[in-house]
Write a protein that holds these residues in place. Sequence first.
Motif, PDB file in Angstrom:
ATOM      1  N   GLY A 177       0.820  -1.213   0.000  1.00  0.00           N
ATOM      2  CA  GLY A 177       0.000   0.000   0.000  1.00  0.00           C
ATOM      3  C   GLY A 177       0.851   1.259   0.000  1.00  0.00           C
ATOM      4  N   ARG A 178       2.180   1.093   0.184  1.00  0.00           N
ATOM      5  CA  ARG A 178       3.048   2.266   0.197  1.00  0.00           C
ATOM      6  C   ARG A 178       3.577   2.521  -1.209  1.00  0.00           C
ATOM      7  NH1 ARG A 178       7.377   0.951   4.645  1.00  0.00           N
ATOM      8  NH2 ARG A 178       7.486  -0.913   3.376  1.00  0.00           N
ATOM      9  N   ARG A 179       3.852   3.789  -1.515  1.00  0.00           N
ATOM     10  CA  ARG A 179       4.327   4.091  -2.870  1.00  0.00           C
ATOM     11  C   ARG A 179       5.709   3.489  -3.092  1.00  0.00           C
ATOM     12  NH1 ARG A 179       3.793  10.244  -3.668  1.00  0.00           N
ATOM     13  NH2 ARG A 179       4.413   9.727  -5.775  1.00  0.00           N
ATOM     14  N   ARG A 180       5.852   2.833  -4.260  1.00  0.00           N
ATOM     15  CA  ARG A 180       7.087   2.093  -4.561  1.00  0.00           C
ATOM     16  C   ARG A 180       8.216   3.061  -4.934  1.00  0.00           C
ATOM     17  NH1 ARG A 180       7.347  -3.107  -6.759  1.00  0.00           N
ATOM     18  NH2 ARG A 180       5.123  -3.058  -7.215  1.00  0.00           N
ATOM     19  N   PRO A 181       9.391   2.909  -4.299  1.00  0.00           N
ATOM     20  CA  PRO A 181      10.502   3.788  -4.681  1.00  0.00           C
ATOM     21  C   PRO A 181      11.114   3.365  -6.021  1.00  0.00           C
ATOM     22  CG  PRO A 181      11.036   2.470  -2.737  1.00  0.00           C
ATOM     23  CD  PRO A 181       9.732   1.981  -3.228  1.00  0.00           C
ATOM     24  N   VAL A 182      11.347   4.332  -6.883  1.00  0.00           N
ATOM     25  CA  VAL A 182      11.881   4.049  -8.224  1.00  0.00           C
ATOM     26  C   VAL A 182      13.179   4.852  -8.383  1.00  0.00           C
ATOM     27  CG1 VAL A 182      11.371   4.142 -10.703  1.00  0.00           C
ATOM     28  CG2 VAL A 182       9.496   3.879  -9.060  1.00  0.00           C
ATOM     29  N   THR A 183      14.207   4.202  -8.961  1.00  0.00           N
ATOM     30  CA  THR A 183      15.523   4.856  -9.108  1.00  0.00           C
ATOM     31  C   THR A 183      15.457   6.014 -10.101  1.00  0.00           C
ATOM     32  OG1 THR A 183      16.540   2.722  -8.734  1.00  0.00           O
ATOM     33  CG2 THR A 183      17.940   4.405  -9.741  1.00  0.00           C
ATOM     34  N   ILE A 184      16.121   7.124  -9.759  1.00  0.00           N
ATOM     35  CA  ILE A 184      16.248   8.243 -10.703  1.00  0.00           C
ATOM     36  C   ILE A 184      17.564   8.017 -11.475  1.00  0.00           C
ATOM     37  CG2 ILE A 184      16.494  10.743 -10.962  1.00  0.00           C
ATOM     38  CD1 ILE A 184      14.983  11.073  -8.324  1.00  0.00           C
ATOM     39  N   PRO A 185      17.489   7.780 -12.808  1.00  0.00           N
ATOM     40  CA  PRO A 185      18.719   7.491 -13.558  1.00  0.00           C
ATOM     41  C   PRO A 185      19.724   8.639 -13.439  1.00  0.00           C
ATOM     42  CG  PRO A 185      16.747   7.145 -14.924  1.00  0.00           C
ATOM     43  CD  PRO A 185      16.287   7.820 -13.666  1.00  0.00           C
ATOM     44  N   GLY A 186      21.016   8.253 -13.357  1.00  0.00           N
ATOM     45  CA  GLY A 186      22.097   9.244 -13.338  1.00  0.00           C
ATOM     46  C   GLY A 186      22.213  10.004 -12.026  1.00  0.00           C
ATOM     47  N   SER A 187      21.622   9.468 -10.947  1.00  0.00           N
ATOM     48  CA  SER A 187      21.612  10.236  -9.680  1.00  0.00           C
ATOM     49  C   SER A 187      22.648   9.719  -8.673  1.00  0.00           C
ATOM     50  CB  SER A 187      20.216  10.173  -9.062  1.00  0.00           C
ATOM     51  OG  SER A 187      19.905   8.823  -8.757  1.00  0.00           O
ATOM     52  N   GLU A 188      23.628   8.943  -9.123  1.00  0.00           N
ATOM     53  CA  GLU A 188      24.599   8.324  -8.204  1.00  0.00           C
ATOM     54  C   GLU A 188      25.352   9.377  -7.380  1.00  0.00           C
ATOM     55  OE1 GLU A 188      24.317   7.472 -11.351  1.00  0.00           O
ATOM     56  OE2 GLU A 188      23.785   5.355 -11.268  1.00  0.00           O
ATOM     57  N   PHE A 189      25.582   9.057  -6.122  1.00  0.00           N
ATOM     58  CA  PHE A 189      26.432   9.904  -5.278  1.00  0.00           C
ATOM     59  C   PHE A 189      26.982   9.035  -4.149  1.00  0.00           C
ATOM     60  CE2 PHE A 189      23.856  10.735  -1.397  1.00  0.00           C
ATOM     61  CZ  PHE A 189      22.679  10.127  -1.792  1.00  0.00           C
ATOM     62  N   VAL A 190      27.953   9.550  -3.393  1.00  0.00           N
ATOM     63  CA  VAL A 190      28.614   8.738  -2.358  1.00  0.00           C
ATOM     64  C   VAL A 190      28.401   9.379  -0.987  1.00  0.00           C
ATOM     65  CG1 VAL A 190      30.863   7.932  -1.501  1.00  0.00           C
ATOM     66  CG2 VAL A 190      30.362   7.854  -3.959  1.00  0.00           C
ATOM     67  N   ILE A 191      28.050   8.524  -0.010  1.00  0.00           N
ATOM     68  CA  ILE A 191      28.031   8.974   1.393  1.00  0.00           C
ATOM     69  C   ILE A 191      29.272   8.370   2.053  1.00  0.00           C
ATOM     70  CG2 ILE A 191      26.812   8.796   3.607  1.00  0.00           C
ATOM     71  CD1 ILE A 191      24.180   8.728   2.039  1.00  0.00           C
ATOM     72  N   GLU A 192      30.160   9.225   2.539  1.00  0.00           N
ATOM     73  CA  GLU A 192      31.388   8.712   3.176  1.00  0.00           C
ATOM     74  C   GLU A 192      31.028   7.981   4.466  1.00  0.00           C
ATOM     75  OE1 GLU A 192      34.436  11.579   3.942  1.00  0.00           O
ATOM     76  OE2 GLU A 192      34.200  12.426   1.930  1.00  0.00           O
ATOM     77  N   ALA A 193      31.655   6.822   4.666  1.00  0.00           N
ATOM     78  CA  ALA A 193      31.392   6.074   5.909  1.00  0.00           C
ATOM     79  C   ALA A 193      32.506   5.075   6.147  1.00  0.00           C
ATOM     80  CB  ALA A 193      30.064   5.330   5.799  1.00  0.00           C
TER      81      ALA A 193
END
Length: 465
Positions: free
Chosen positions: A369-385
């Motif tokens: 019942g929750r809205r399905r998350p869909v990838t946005i093309p070309g949106s790659e980024f990095v979270i440092e960890a």
Amino acid sequence: MVKRSYNKTPMPEQAPEIRWNNFEEVALGYDLESGILEASRCLQCKDAPCILKCPVMIGIPGFIKAIKEENIQKAYEIISRYSNLPAICGRVCPQEKQCEMVCRLGQSKKFEPVAIGKLERLVADWALEQPVEKVERTFHKGKVAIVGSGPSGLTAAGDLAKLGYKVVIFEALHTAGGVLTYGIPEFRLPKRIVAKEIERIEALGVTIETNVVVGKTITIEEIQRDFDACYIAVGAGAPHFMGIPGSALNGVYSSSEYLTRINLMHGYQFPTYDTPVQKAAKVAVIGGGNVAMDAARSAKRMGASQVTVIYRRSVEELPARVEEYHHSVEEGIEYSWLTNPVAYLDDGTGKLAGVQCVKMELGEPDASGRRRPVTIPGSEFVIEADVAIEAIGQGSNKVLLATFPELAVNKWGYIDADEETCATNVPGIFAGGDIVTGAATVILAMGAGKLAAKEIDQYVTAKEA
Ligand code: FAD
Ligand code: SF4
């Protein structure tokens, strides 16, 4: 007429800038005066919708009235007719989705619901300070084995002992309590509280044998031979994994491992205790449930300067309790909404350097019942960890199930037990809690334990007749 306050009586808490440096409990509890003030807000509704919404149907208006009359002993007697673990429930039950959600006082736009959970905690904490009454019981009705000492197993054990059964709980770990002990952190549920409530169940005559893995140390066939019935309450403790590239890098944990090292093995007190947990400057936590909140807030207390929760939907869909989310924000936890990890990045020496992510947008609703998350093309980024903790859910552990193939399981790998009776397809074997429902809540696991105790009593009584 009693003048009612619009808002719940506030409960004192450790200030965020102090508490993120320690593992002490965040919420400090009501004193008697605040409890009486809060109890006087209750309308004493005749039809009490709060009772109907409680999975173990605690006599809520009755115990609140007793608090108002300053009779805490009576309040405790009322609660303990329904619950064997009230100090735990008062702290971790999602009351905002149960009793407090339907509280009549909260239905008017002006008032907040009665703080039922906080009042339950007040009474239960008072009771834990009283000496344990060791009642001499005769166990005339038979012997029942319980596998797993989480809230479901403990509840069934307490009720069966009260009914006159000799109960033995077999627990795989070296300490009893299930998720209450190894999963939920000290700052939400102090281990001394869990230990004291377990002590009270043992005082009913229940025996707990730790370090016994049913399916390895002993078999279900041996239990069938030596006991009149068995309740399987082994929980859903096997972690799910993202399975993305880089999962084997040093610094990538499952939430189960991370929290168990901290809670059960006292990793935060290393080297006084000998289980280390990697200390990190930057931590990424993947997921949006209570487990993710616990992992993120624990990482902060382990000394991380930056903790980011990565969640693929938005704040509106966050499954964690609102209270936990607010506490996490107060403690400086950051959120990367609509974000999905796709790979873990190597620093060149086998250690984690960051999490490669993509941005998501919400599409059409899915089966939940929750809205399905869909990838946005070309949106790659990095979270440092330097540490990443996956908290994306748990499933059934196969240790016991693999050695007992006669037991029917459903397509998700959980035991196929009757909702109304906890009975499985094998006579005399009952099951409940997370191993039947999948990961759920403490109070639902307790509700199943209560039901199982009643049904086991009927089963054994009918067998003996
Ligand atoms: P468990 O608590 O999982 O206990 C099962 C026990 O069985 C364990 O001790 C395990 O070691 C033992 N066991 C397993 N296999 C064997 C075997 N083969 N032989 C012997 N023993 C075995 N719920 C809430 O209501 N509120 C919260 O705030 C909340 N926070 C949570 C935070 C975390 C980190 C997690 C992981 C869960 C949380 N939950 C919360 C969910 C809740 O804790 C569970 O739904 C509940 O504990 C399930 O109870 P259970 O008795 O079915 O199983
Ligand atoms: Fe009291 Fe609320 Fe229950 Fe009514 S619904 S009895 S006001 S706690």
